[in-house]
Design a protein around this motif. Structure first.
Motif, PDB file in Angstrom:
ATOM      1  N   ARG A  57       0.832  -1.201   0.000  1.00 56.82           N
ATOM      2  CA  ARG A  57       0.000   0.000   0.000  1.00 56.82           C
ATOM      3  C   ARG A  57       0.870   1.256   0.000  1.00 56.82           C
ATOM      4  NH1 ARG A  57      -3.638  -1.803   5.072  1.00 56.82           N
ATOM      5  NH2 ARG A  57      -1.671  -2.909   5.478  1.00 56.82           N
ATOM      6  N   ALA A  58       0.252   2.369  -0.381  1.00 52.91           N
ATOM      7  CA  ALA A  58       0.940   3.653  -0.324  1.00 52.91           C
ATOM      8  C   ALA A  58       1.150   4.054   1.131  1.00 52.91           C
ATOM      9  CB  ALA A  58       0.129   4.721  -1.050  1.00 52.91           C
ATOM     10  N   THR A  59       2.137   4.886   1.364  1.00 52.08           N
ATOM     11  CA  THR A  59       2.394   5.421   2.697  1.00 52.08           C
ATOM     12  C   THR A  59       2.339   6.942   2.653  1.00 52.08           C
ATOM     13  OG1 THR A  59       4.796   5.699   2.504  1.00 52.08           O
ATOM     14  CG2 THR A  59       3.983   3.484   3.047  1.00 52.08           C
ATOM     15  N   GLN A  60       2.498   7.553   3.825  1.00 50.94           N
ATOM     16  CA  GLN A  60       2.515   9.011   3.867  1.00 50.94           C
ATOM     17  C   GLN A  60       3.598   9.588   2.961  1.00 50.94           C
ATOM     18  OE1 GLN A  60       2.861   8.886   8.267  1.00 50.94           O
ATOM     19  NE2 GLN A  60       1.481  10.650   8.202  1.00 50.94           N
ATOM     20  N   THR A  61       4.709   8.898   2.844  1.00 53.04           N
ATOM     21  CA  THR A  61       5.831   9.406   2.058  1.00 53.04           C
ATOM     22  C   THR A  61       5.862   8.853   0.657  1.00 53.04           C
ATOM     23  OG1 THR A  61       7.125   9.611   4.101  1.00 53.04           O
ATOM     24  CG2 THR A  61       8.337   9.670   2.024  1.00 53.04           C
ATOM     25  N   VAL A  62       5.523   7.588   0.485  1.00 52.51           N
ATOM     26  CA  VAL A  62       5.685   6.904  -0.797  1.00 52.51           C
ATOM     27  C   VAL A  62       4.314   6.601  -1.402  1.00 52.51           C
ATOM     28  CG1 VAL A  62       6.544   4.832  -1.935  1.00 52.51           C
ATOM     29  CG2 VAL A  62       7.886   5.914  -0.113  1.00 52.51           C
ATOM     30  N   LEU A  63       4.075   7.153  -2.587  1.00 47.78           N
ATOM     31  CA  LEU A  63       2.809   6.941  -3.273  1.00 47.78           C
ATOM     32  C   LEU A  63       2.921   5.979  -4.447  1.00 47.78           C
ATOM     33  CD1 LEU A  63       1.446  10.602  -3.500  1.00 47.78           C
ATOM     34  CD2 LEU A  63       1.221   8.975  -1.618  1.00 47.78           C
ATOM     35  N   ASN A  64       4.063   5.979  -5.108  1.00 44.13           N
ATOM     36  CA  ASN A  64       4.186   5.264  -6.379  1.00 44.13           C
ATOM     37  C   ASN A  64       5.427   4.371  -6.380  1.00 44.13           C
ATOM     38  OD1 ASN A  64       1.986   6.868  -7.419  1.00 44.13           O
ATOM     39  ND2 ASN A  64       3.476   8.525  -7.684  1.00 44.13           N
ATOM     40  N   ARG A  65       5.208   3.103  -6.686  1.00 47.04           N
ATOM     41  CA  ARG A  65       6.328   2.180  -6.884  1.00 47.04           C
ATOM     42  C   ARG A  65       6.233   1.497  -8.244  1.00 47.04           C
ATOM     43  NH1 ARG A  65       4.050   0.525  -1.934  1.00 47.04           N
ATOM     44  NH2 ARG A  65       4.958   1.613  -0.121  1.00 47.04           N
ATOM     45  N   ASP A  66       5.281   1.929  -9.038  1.00 47.94           N
ATOM     46  CA  ASP A  66       5.046   1.330 -10.348  1.00 47.94           C
ATOM     47  C   ASP A  66       5.993   1.953 -11.370  1.00 47.94           C
ATOM     48  OD1 ASP A  66       4.024  -0.049 -12.462  1.00 47.94           O
ATOM     49  OD2 ASP A  66       2.215   1.188 -12.654  1.00 47.94           O
ATOM     50  N   PHE A  67       7.290   1.656 -11.201  1.00 49.30           N
ATOM     51  CA  PHE A  67       8.314   2.168 -12.088  1.00 49.30           C
ATOM     52  C   PHE A  67       8.544   1.174 -13.238  1.00 49.30           C
ATOM     53  CE2 PHE A  67      10.961   5.247  -9.330  1.00 49.30           C
ATOM     54  CZ  PHE A  67       9.865   5.590  -8.556  1.00 49.30           C
ATOM     55  N   PRO A  68       8.994   1.665 -14.386  1.00 43.87           N
ATOM     56  CA  PRO A  68       9.444   0.710 -15.410  1.00 43.87           C
ATOM     57  C   PRO A  68      10.561  -0.166 -14.849  1.00 43.87           C
ATOM     58  CG  PRO A  68       9.317   2.940 -16.298  1.00 43.87           C
ATOM     59  CD  PRO A  68       9.134   3.066 -14.824  1.00 43.87           C
ATOM     60  N   VAL A  69      10.527  -1.431 -15.154  1.00 42.77           N
ATOM     61  CA  VAL A  69      11.522  -2.358 -14.600  1.00 42.77           C
ATOM     62  C   VAL A  69      12.868  -2.097 -15.267  1.00 42.77           C
ATOM     63  CG1 VAL A  69      12.157  -4.766 -14.234  1.00 42.77           C
ATOM     64  CG2 VAL A  69       9.737  -4.076 -14.183  1.00 42.77           C
TER      65      VAL A  69
END
Length: 809
Positions: A57-69
């Protein structure tokens, strides 16, 4: 049952952030108790949980982890694994994270080893920012940022709360480690850009937020405040934001209700007709923010008390206070519905969230300041306007909720001396939009020169907001100061509004390209040790470098000193046109009227032409463009369809771009290319005042729409500026100015030395001796040698050295 259903009702859609928290499975390496995600060649996520429970899940600091591999190699040795990208080499023993079992080698873009991180290491951090400058009298400690000279940084997100899909926050499970390893070497800007990809971009500010803000903690009446705005207009001092501090609401309350810090009821003695007052401010082109301290909730004397108490199922007849509880969704909905939205309907544009009441909520680990910033910012955009809030910093990720209020500083030179560094280093935390109490807030002392220098710095800071305490002796109207300070402050405030076309373009760069307006020099010169030794010097946008004066002038020379470092190349003083050769450290000396602001050869700086006074921040029909000679240059002026109410212009199709290029050769040419994109965002016709700085007087040809045309030209020998004025021309037409036999102007060394000596409070015979030596010397080096023999006082000798050596190359 009704109350239960209401409690479970989700938050409105506008209070939910768009997030992409799940990384691609192809980027993950998972084993017993650990998971490693390769987000970029320089960015790794390192998780450990003894039971293998990991968080997507997203956190207060980190919203996006869907980066190109990214490309990476995985080598599994059974009891140890290696992960190799073109920048990082991780080695891990598959056990609980330890110094001996987990390390990462970092290489720079050339493949050279920058350093080795072992779990638990703390590198030499370049500093980030701080929650507040409240009561600061000089330097304060800074929280760590994302940059280090060691080439890597670790961001620990283990205690950051989770952002649920319904817009609410929940605590994380204890015992998990969630680390982000940034291994960027000295590619500081790349590190920052990937942080924005991870945490969310810096939002676009409304255009009006880049103008001047008037603020004072003082019990103005409506008539007094409007009369002050009228006086500002008469004095031709532009403002775009009116800040009303806490005395807008009732503050003298019955002690049974507690203090008067929290309030939501207009003080009708001061503001008998609030809606009319706000409308009259809007008629002047001002946007309005009200100060609010929400900690004490809603007490029985407040106008909205009955409605909000009933909404929350309380018995209003008991008169019990509605407690502030930002973690309760039911309270949160009512908080906006009854306390803020009605005031916004009356004309409040955004809110100044003045929270200083501690960090405890019913959700363990949740900072109420962060949650106020989060929800207020999202709620401010619900009517289609560009979101804006004004509040203190609440940790990494706070850049998503601009503008930052840096707090109540003490009025001293020491406070001013810290603020340029504090502002520039905030970029290391991604926090680009600080608003300081320009001039200082409280205590301290009256010093006209100090306040004037603070305002000059404010012009070249992210947001210029004058502010001061309620003391009858402490306010920032320029006419309260001596004539020299008054004139300089007025000119500075006018310049700020003229800079809005430049600032708004930088606003887009900050949001779209991850390039903060204010950046430390080491962002662009990371391998130059000198770039780390000038903490108060910074880049201001793409074209300018600012060196704010933060110490008094020397009494004898009437000049203040700034020790600067100039990168390689030619540089010009933005105001005087004096040319400097870079690649060296030197002291810059300025009188009371200006501070050192430098433009590199080829720089192009668009300004609004306010020859006829206006306080408007809209896309101007008259543009002045400062063009600095000596090298090729390119600038793209970005404008959009944001209207006076701040309506959204965030879609790409709403933007319009006007490209300007300088070709520097024997026959130099400057071209304003046809505007492209949403031409409806621009006035159909524009007049142009093109100011070529640092160029010798020369012949000019002007072409508009492909045909040669006439234009007024003038040359200012004192600043070596050639001005070409072109009447209204369609924005869809190209304009080209050709400078025949273009040459750089020669610095006015003799004249500048005469001006320095003429102002200096020294003996007349010494003035004559110095001037005679300079005039009779064959070279600047010979003049310096002769002057050194005189054993002059350092401020005088230093100022003479600056003039003599400025453009030796």
């Amino acid at each position: 049952m009704e109350n239960i259903m209401q409690e479970q009702r989700p938050l409105p859609e506008h209070l939910k952030l768009a997030v992409r928290p799940a990384a691609s499975p192809e980027a993950m390496i998972e084993g017993e108790g650990y998971r490693i995600t390769v987000l970029t060649p320089q960015l790794l996520r390192l998780e450990y949980h003894p039971d293998g429970r990991f968080e997507d899940r997203a956190t207060q600091t980190v919203l996006n982890r869907d980066f190109p591999v990214p490309e990476f190699r995985l080598i599994d040795h059974g009891n140890r694994l290696e992960i190799i990208t073109d920048r990082l080499h991780l080695s891990y023993d598959k056990q609980p994270f330890s110094r001996y079992g987990l390390n990462v080698r970092v290489r720079n873009g050339s493949g050279h080893l920058m350093g080795v991180w072992h779990y638990g290491d703390t590198p030499q951090n370049l500093g980030g920012t701080a929650r507040t400058l409240d009561n600061a009298d000089g330097a304060i400690p800074l929280e760590p940022g994302l940059m280090s000279r060691g080439g890597y940084t670790v961001m620990d997100d283990s205690r950051s709360l989770l952002l649920e899909e319904d817009g609410q926050v929940t605590p994380r499970e204890a015992g998990a480690l969630d680390l982000y390893f940034f291994g960027y070497g000295h590619d500081y800007l790349e590190c920052l850009k990937d942080f924005y990809r991870l945490s969310g971009p810096a939002p676009l500010l409304p255009r009006y937020a880049l103008g001047n803000w008037w603020s004072r903690y003082y019990p103005y009446s409506a008539d007094e405040y409007l009369a002050l705005m009228e006086r500002f207009e008469q004095e031709q001092i532009p403002f775009s934001v009116a800040v009303i501090d806490m005395d807008w609401h009732l503050v003298d309350v019955d002690p049974q209700y507690g203090s008067g810090w929290t309030g939501y009821t207009w003080n009708r003695r001061l503001f008998p007709d609030p809606q009319q007052f706000l409308a009259r401010l809007h008629e002047r082109g001002l946007h309005v923010t009200l100060n609010v301290h929400p900690a004490d909730g809603v007490r029985a004397f407040e106008d909205p008390y009955l409605a909000i108490a009933a909404e929350l199922g309380m018995n209003p007849e008991k008169g019990d206070a509605v407690e502030f509880d930002i973690t309760d969704p039911k309270f949160l909905r009512a908080y906006f519905k009854y306390l803020h939205h009605p005031l916004e309907e009356e004309g409040v544009d955004f809110w100044w969230i003045d929270w200083q009441q501690g960090g405890v909520t019913r959700v363990p680990g949740l900072e109420p300041l962060w949650m106020l910033n989060h929800y207020h910012y999202l709620d401010s955009g619900r009517r289609g306007s560009r979101p804006l809030t004004f509040s203190r910093y609440a940790g990494l990720g706070s850049h998503r909720y601009p503008v930052g209020f840096s707090g109540d500083t003490i009025v001293t030179w020491e406070s001013l001396a810290f603020q340029p560094y504090f502002t520039a280093s905030a970029a290391n935390a991604g926090y680009g939009w600080w608003s300081h109490d320009i001039g200082g807030h409280m205590q301290g002392y009256l010093d006209d020169e100090l306040v004037m220098r603070w305002v000059q710095f404010g012009v070249f800071s992210p947001v210029l907001r004058l502010h001061s305490s309620a003391s009858p002796f402490n306010s920032k109207e320029p006419w309260r100061f001596n004539p020299v300070a008054e004139t300089a402050m007025k000119e500075a405030l006018r310049l700020r509004h003229r800079l809005i076309p430049y600032l708004y373009t930088m606003n887009r760069y900050a949001s779209v390209d991850g390039l903060p307006l204010v950046r430390p020099l080491y962002y662009h010169h990371p391998e130059q040790p000198e770039a780390y030794r000038v903490p108060n010097q910074y880049y201001f946008g793409t074209e300018l470098m600012a060196c704010p004066v933060t110490s008094p002038v020397d009494r004898r020379t009437a000049m203040a000193e700034f020790t600067a470092w100039l990168p390689e190349g030619r540089w010009f003083d933005f105001f005087s046109g004096r040319r400097y050769d870079g690649g060296r450290s030197l002291s810059l000396y300025r009188n009371l009227e200006t501070i050192p602001v430098l433009a590199k050869a080829g720089a192009i700086v668009p300004l609004a032409d306010h020859s006829g006074y206006t306080s408007s921040t809209a896309n101007p029909g008259q543009l002045e463009v400062k063009v600095f000679a000596g090298a090729d240059g390119r600038f793209r002026l970005w404008e959009d369809a944001e209207d006076a109410e701040g309506a959204l212009g965030d879609r790409e199709e709403s933007w319009c771009v006007t490209e300007m290029t300088l070709s520097w050769a024997d026959t130099a040419s400057f071209t304003v290319h046809p505007a492209s994109g949403n031409l409806a965002a621009l006035p159909p016709l524009r007049s142009w005042k093109l100011c070529f700085a640092g160029v010798a007087e020369t012949q000019v040809k002007v072409f508009a729409g492909g045909a040669e045309t006439t234009a007024d030209t003038a040359y200012d020998h004192s600043t070596h500026t050639l001005t070409v004025t072109i009447p209204e021309t369609a924005v869809s037409a190209a304009i080209t100015v050709e400078l025949g036999n273009a040459k750089l102007a020669v610095n006015r060394t003799g004249e500048d030395i005469f001006d320095l000596l003429n102002r200096a409070q020294i003996e007349f015979q010494l003035k004559e001796q110095i001037y005679g030596l300079v005039r009779s010397s064959a070279t600047p080096a010979a003049a310096l040698a002769s002057l050194a023999a005189l054993k002059l006082e350092q401020p005088l000798f230093g100022a003479l050295c600056e003039i003599l050596t400025a453009g030796l190359g």
